[in-house]
Motif scaffolding. Sequence first.
Motif, PDB file in Angstrom:
ATOM      1  N   PRO A 466       0.796  -1.234   0.000  1.00 38.98           N
ATOM      2  CA  PRO A 466       0.000   0.000   0.000  1.00 38.98           C
ATOM      3  C   PRO A 466       0.827   1.281   0.000  1.00 38.98           C
ATOM      4  O   PRO A 466       0.407   2.278  -0.579  1.00 38.98           O
ATOM      5  CB  PRO A 466      -0.835  -0.127   1.278  1.00 38.98           C
ATOM      6  N   THR A 467       1.999   1.279   0.641  1.00 37.92           N
ATOM      7  CA  THR A 467       2.807   2.511   0.648  1.00 37.92           C
ATOM      8  C   THR A 467       3.426   2.787  -0.712  1.00 37.92           C
ATOM      9  O   THR A 467       3.825   3.925  -0.976  1.00 37.92           O
ATOM     10  CB  THR A 467       3.898   2.443   1.729  1.00 37.92           C
ATOM     11  N   HIS A 468       3.511   1.781  -1.577  1.00 32.86           N
ATOM     12  CA  HIS A 468       3.910   2.072  -2.962  1.00 32.86           C
ATOM     13  C   HIS A 468       2.882   3.000  -3.610  1.00 32.86           C
ATOM     14  O   HIS A 468       3.238   3.905  -4.378  1.00 32.86           O
ATOM     15  CB  HIS A 468       4.008   0.787  -3.781  1.00 32.86           C
ATOM     16  N   ALA A 469       1.611   2.741  -3.316  1.00 37.55           N
ATOM     17  CA  ALA A 469       0.557   3.564  -3.912  1.00 37.55           C
ATOM     18  C   ALA A 469       0.696   5.021  -3.495  1.00 37.55           C
ATOM     19  O   ALA A 469       0.585   5.939  -4.320  1.00 37.55           O
ATOM     20  CB  ALA A 469      -0.819   3.024  -3.515  1.00 37.55           C
ATOM     21  N   THR A 470       0.929   5.258  -2.214  1.00 38.51           N
ATOM     22  CA  THR A 470       0.990   6.640  -1.731  1.00 38.51           C
ATOM     23  C   THR A 470       2.322   7.306  -2.062  1.00 38.51           C
ATOM     24  O   THR A 470       2.433   8.525  -1.994  1.00 38.51           O
ATOM     25  CB  THR A 470       0.717   6.692  -0.220  1.00 38.51           C
ATOM     26  N   SER A 471       3.340   6.521  -2.413  1.00 40.41           N
ATOM     27  CA  SER A 471       4.581   7.103  -2.926  1.00 40.41           C
ATOM     28  C   SER A 471       4.460   7.438  -4.402  1.00 40.41           C
ATOM     29  O   SER A 471       4.893   8.499  -4.860  1.00 40.41           O
ATOM     30  CB  SER A 471       5.754   6.133  -2.717  1.00 40.41           C
ATOM     31  N   ASP A 472       3.853   6.512  -5.153  1.00 45.07           N
ATOM     32  CA  ASP A 472       3.803   6.651  -6.608  1.00 45.07           C
ATOM     33  C   ASP A 472       2.685   7.564  -7.099  1.00 45.07           C
ATOM     34  O   ASP A 472       2.690   7.972  -8.262  1.00 45.07           O
ATOM     35  CB  ASP A 472       3.628   5.273  -7.256  1.00 45.07           C
ATOM     36  N   MET A 473       1.719   7.873  -6.240  1.00 40.05           N
ATOM     37  CA  MET A 473       0.548   8.628  -6.699  1.00 40.05           C
ATOM     38  C   MET A 473       0.908  10.005  -7.233  1.00 40.05           C
ATOM     39  O   MET A 473       0.156  10.584  -8.022  1.00 40.05           O
ATOM     40  CB  MET A 473      -0.490   8.748  -5.579  1.00 40.05           C
ATOM     41  N   PHE A 491      -6.682  -2.005  -5.214  1.00 38.71           N
ATOM     42  CA  PHE A 491      -6.791  -3.030  -4.184  1.00 38.71           C
ATOM     43  C   PHE A 491      -8.231  -3.517  -3.992  1.00 38.71           C
ATOM     44  O   PHE A 491      -8.497  -4.715  -3.920  1.00 38.71           O
ATOM     45  CB  PHE A 491      -6.255  -2.508  -2.850  1.00 38.71           C
ATOM     46  N   ARG A 492      -9.164  -2.583  -3.877  1.00 42.46           N
ATOM     47  CA  ARG A 492     -10.552  -2.989  -3.623  1.00 42.46           C
ATOM     48  C   ARG A 492     -11.118  -3.749  -4.823  1.00 42.46           C
ATOM     49  O   ARG A 492     -11.872  -4.722  -4.641  1.00 42.46           O
ATOM     50  CB  ARG A 492     -11.404  -1.765  -3.306  1.00 42.46           C
ATOM     51  N   SER A 493     -10.768  -3.336  -6.015  1.00 42.60           N
ATOM     52  CA  SER A 493     -11.250  -4.054  -7.202  1.00 42.60           C
ATOM     53  C   SER A 493     -10.745  -5.492  -7.207  1.00 42.60           C
ATOM     54  O   SER A 493     -11.477  -6.419  -7.556  1.00 42.60           O
ATOM     55  CB  SER A 493     -10.801  -3.331  -8.477  1.00 42.60           C
ATOM     56  N   LEU A 494      -9.490  -5.690  -6.816  1.00 41.09           N
ATOM     57  CA  LEU A 494      -8.956  -7.047  -6.733  1.00 41.09           C
ATOM     58  C   LEU A 494      -9.757  -7.885  -5.735  1.00 41.09           C
ATOM     59  O   LEU A 494     -10.129  -9.030  -6.024  1.00 41.09           O
ATOM     60  CB  LEU A 494      -7.484  -7.002  -6.330  1.00 41.09           C
ATOM     61  N   LEU A 495     -10.043  -7.312  -4.568  1.00 39.20           N
ATOM     62  CA  LEU A 495     -10.838  -8.028  -3.573  1.00 39.20           C
ATOM     63  C   LEU A 495     -12.234  -8.336  -4.105  1.00 39.20           C
ATOM     64  O   LEU A 495     -12.756  -9.437  -3.911  1.00 39.20           O
ATOM     65  CB  LEU A 495     -10.935  -7.207  -2.295  1.00 39.20           C
ATOM     66  N   ASP A 496     -12.822  -7.364  -4.757  1.00 34.03           N
ATOM     67  CA  ASP A 496     -14.180  -7.546  -5.262  1.00 34.03           C
ATOM     68  C   ASP A 496     -14.249  -8.661  -6.301  1.00 34.03           C
ATOM     69  O   ASP A 496     -15.311  -9.277  -6.490  1.00 34.03           O
ATOM     70  CB  ASP A 496     -14.700  -6.237  -5.870  1.00 34.03           C
ATOM     71  N   HIS A 497     -13.126  -8.924  -6.970  1.00 37.71           N
ATOM     72  CA  HIS A 497     -13.079  -9.995  -7.965  1.00 37.71           C
ATOM     73  C   HIS A 497     -12.610 -11.315  -7.360  1.00 37.71           C
ATOM     74  O   HIS A 497     -12.310 -12.265  -8.089  1.00 37.71           O
ATOM     75  CB  HIS A 497     -12.179  -9.605  -9.133  1.00 37.71           C
ATOM     76  N   ALA A 502      -2.231 -10.122   0.265  1.00 33.67           N
ATOM     77  CA  ALA A 502      -1.234 -10.177   1.331  1.00 33.67           C
ATOM     78  C   ALA A 502      -0.473  -8.857   1.268  1.00 33.67           C
ATOM     79  O   ALA A 502       0.052  -8.487   0.215  1.00 33.67           O
ATOM     80  CB  ALA A 502      -0.291 -11.362   1.130  1.00 33.67           C
ATOM     81  N   LEU A 503      -0.424  -8.130   2.380  1.00 30.79           N
ATOM     82  CA  LEU A 503       0.146  -6.784   2.377  1.00 30.79           C
ATOM     83  C   LEU A 503       1.591  -6.791   2.868  1.00 30.79           C
ATOM     84  O   LEU A 503       1.943  -7.518   3.794  1.00 30.79           O
ATOM     85  CB  LEU A 503      -0.678  -5.849   3.255  1.00 30.79           C
ATOM     86  N   GLY A 504       2.397  -5.959   2.248  1.00 30.44           N
ATOM     87  CA  GLY A 504       3.791  -5.808   2.644  1.00 30.44           C
ATOM     88  C   GLY A 504       4.260  -4.400   2.413  1.00 30.44           C
ATOM     89  O   GLY A 504       3.469  -3.490   2.114  1.00 30.44           O
ATOM     90  N   SER A 505       5.559  -4.190   2.527  1.00 32.30           N
ATOM     91  CA  SER A 505       6.115  -2.836   2.377  1.00 32.30           C
ATOM     92  C   SER A 505       7.188  -2.743   1.313  1.00 32.30           C
ATOM     93  O   SER A 505       7.453  -1.671   0.785  1.00 32.30           O
ATOM     94  CB  SER A 505       6.722  -2.380   3.712  1.00 32.30           C
ATOM     95  N   PHE A 539      -8.023   8.074  -5.522  1.00 32.43           N
ATOM     96  CA  PHE A 539      -8.987   7.050  -5.918  1.00 32.43           C
ATOM     97  C   PHE A 539      -9.528   6.338  -4.667  1.00 32.43           C
ATOM     98  O   PHE A 539      -9.269   5.144  -4.429  1.00 32.43           O
ATOM     99  CB  PHE A 539      -8.363   6.048  -6.896  1.00 32.43           C
ATOM    100  N   PRO A 540     -10.281   7.060  -3.848  1.00 29.66           N
ATOM    101  CA  PRO A 540     -10.724   6.518  -2.550  1.00 29.66           C
ATOM    102  C   PRO A 540     -11.595   5.275  -2.670  1.00 29.66           C
ATOM    103  O   PRO A 540     -11.720   4.524  -1.698  1.00 29.66           O
ATOM    104  CB  PRO A 540     -11.502   7.685  -1.940  1.00 29.66           C
ATOM    105  N   GLU A 541     -12.181   5.048  -3.841  1.00 32.14           N
ATOM    106  CA  GLU A 541     -12.987   3.844  -4.008  1.00 32.14           C
ATOM    107  C   GLU A 541     -12.136   2.576  -3.906  1.00 32.14           C
ATOM    108  O   GLU A 541     -12.667   1.463  -3.775  1.00 32.14           O
ATOM    109  CB  GLU A 541     -13.733   3.872  -5.347  1.00 32.14           C
ATOM    110  N   GLN A 542     -10.815   2.734  -3.964  1.00 30.85           N
ATOM    111  CA  GLN A 542      -9.918   1.583  -3.852  1.00 30.85           C
ATOM    112  C   GLN A 542      -9.389   1.382  -2.430  1.00 30.85           C
ATOM    113  O   GLN A 542      -8.550   0.511  -2.196  1.00 30.85           O
ATOM    114  CB  GLN A 542      -8.742   1.738  -4.822  1.00 30.85           C
TER     115      GLN A 542
END
Length: 612
Positions: A466-473, A491-497, A502-505, A539-542
């Motif tokens: 997840p911190t990749h997302a907030t670095s790369d955004m 992330f949420r779309s992946l879960l929805d499908h 598994a989360l890491g850094s 993209f808060p929906e994610q």
Amino acid sequence: MSHKLRRRNIADPIPAPGTETRSQTNIDATQSSLSAPSVALSVLIVSSLVISALFWLYTQVPPASANGYAVCSRFGQRVYTVDDGNSAVQCLVIRDEFIVDTGSLDDVSARWYAVNPSGLTLQIRYIDDESIVVPGLSDSHAHILEYGANQQLPLEGGKTINETVALVRDYIVEHPDVYLDRSMFIEGWGWDHTSWPIEEWPSADALDSDPVIRGRPVVLQSKDCHALWVSKMVLQQSGPFPIDVEGGVVVRDELGNPTGVLLDNAQQLVNKPIPTEADLRRRFAITAKDALSLGLTSIHDAGLQPISLQFFERQAAEGLLPIRIYGMRYFDEAGPYFGNISKPIVNAGNGRLNVRSVKIFADGALRSGGAALYEPYHDNPGTKGFMRLDEEVLREIVPRFLKDQWQVNVHAIGDYANSVVLDTFEAALKDVNVTALRPRLEHAQILREEDMIRVGRLGVIASVQPTHATSDMWYAEARLGPERVKGLYAFRSLLDHGARLALGSDFPVEDMNPLSGFYAAVTRLSPDGVSPGGPSGWFPEQCLSRVQALRGITIDAAYASFTEDTLGSITPGKRADFVVLSQDIMSISVDQILKSRVQATFIDGELVYGSL
């Protein structure tokens, strides 16, 4: 406010896990074998002890022992079990290395007494009123020894080329042994050209322009681990370089001369000294100390080179692993296939070391422009990135490892790379049960919707950071454009499908603190609460829910390493890995999450960090 220990005497040690059943039926059966007066007396004693325990103060917490102990909250259910129902309870009970019971203080006390008629002690340890207990936290993608090496000369503070060069010079000047020996190899980590005012590659000339650095061998790893910046001395020692490098690039000037930057597979052309045993021990000690202080009890090491794997095997054999390691063996395309001649390592060092997976690189990184895309980069239409591994080799090697019962974890960033990897997993279905072998997409950063559907259908684990997302955004839309960027870190779309996350850094690429990842997952905001999408997040929906994020760093991480039967939740029969946090991250306002601190970390029921 801290609180001292209250203690009660409640009977004999309970049997080791597996020798008794914790069901209410068996408890009732045990109680029914007693006479009615003795049952009444037992109830009276337990009730009396519950009340009297509130007044018994002790000046220190007794050590964990075979007698067992309970960790409880005084008020409310503040032990988050992460069981199938995501329940919260008041207490957990530990005996030896295992969790043996959970529930209210009254209930666990009564059950303890029912199976311990000899009168030994159940020690009660209370957490602070604002604290909570969660299962031991896991990082599903990290680099253990590299983190320790990174702490020697971190470079993220350099916001320009000149500032980064100055950090190297200061390090040399501040270490007399380095300063006096001009042949000593200097390694640093963390420069990030995307954060500089002018996004450009650095050069060997920039390093050698400083008289203190000039003539020294210097190798500096980029933040994303996909680029090396080296000095002229290293270019001389490692060259000459080939014009073309499969899966990599030697950056050159207009005359065709190497500039001092090497991307992806070209990094392997640089000659670096082999770390000594003392180097490895020092690096590991740094990482383990920091990890335990942040509540990490398990780390998935994403790409163990032979020297690292052998080091961890020695540590496990000597009983010197202070933290759990799930290793991914590094796949060397130029080396021999090892899937049918090597055996996975399972539960070495009393369960501290497991190595039953292989790490394969499919493509490069978005930050350095090496992620393999279907369409050209928005900010560099001349390229679609590149595959680091030939697709035919990928299609051949992945099914072989799967047939030989190895979990296959593939680094895949771009939408094209992810699609190719999913093709190989799907093709392997005709010969093996892919889902049972739990293959993983490491990063899974950009996926088309049809490929997100395949991730869920095939049972592929998405190992994301997840911190990749907030670095790369901050630069992602420039790289990918306004439409394609919507599939980045979805992330949420992946879960929805139907995918499991598994989360890491990816530390040391990002902050090691698992709460940083938790916060990024549930907010899509930078630590100071901002994003390109405003205060609601990028993209808060994610965004993930807090329950989803907690599961991602506990039970789902355990599932991704085949350890969900022994780790990942606070349930009877599992190993007693748990963490005490100073605040309730499941309910406090999001701007307070990163202010939470680890008060205590336990592994196998033993306190390994902090106090309680």
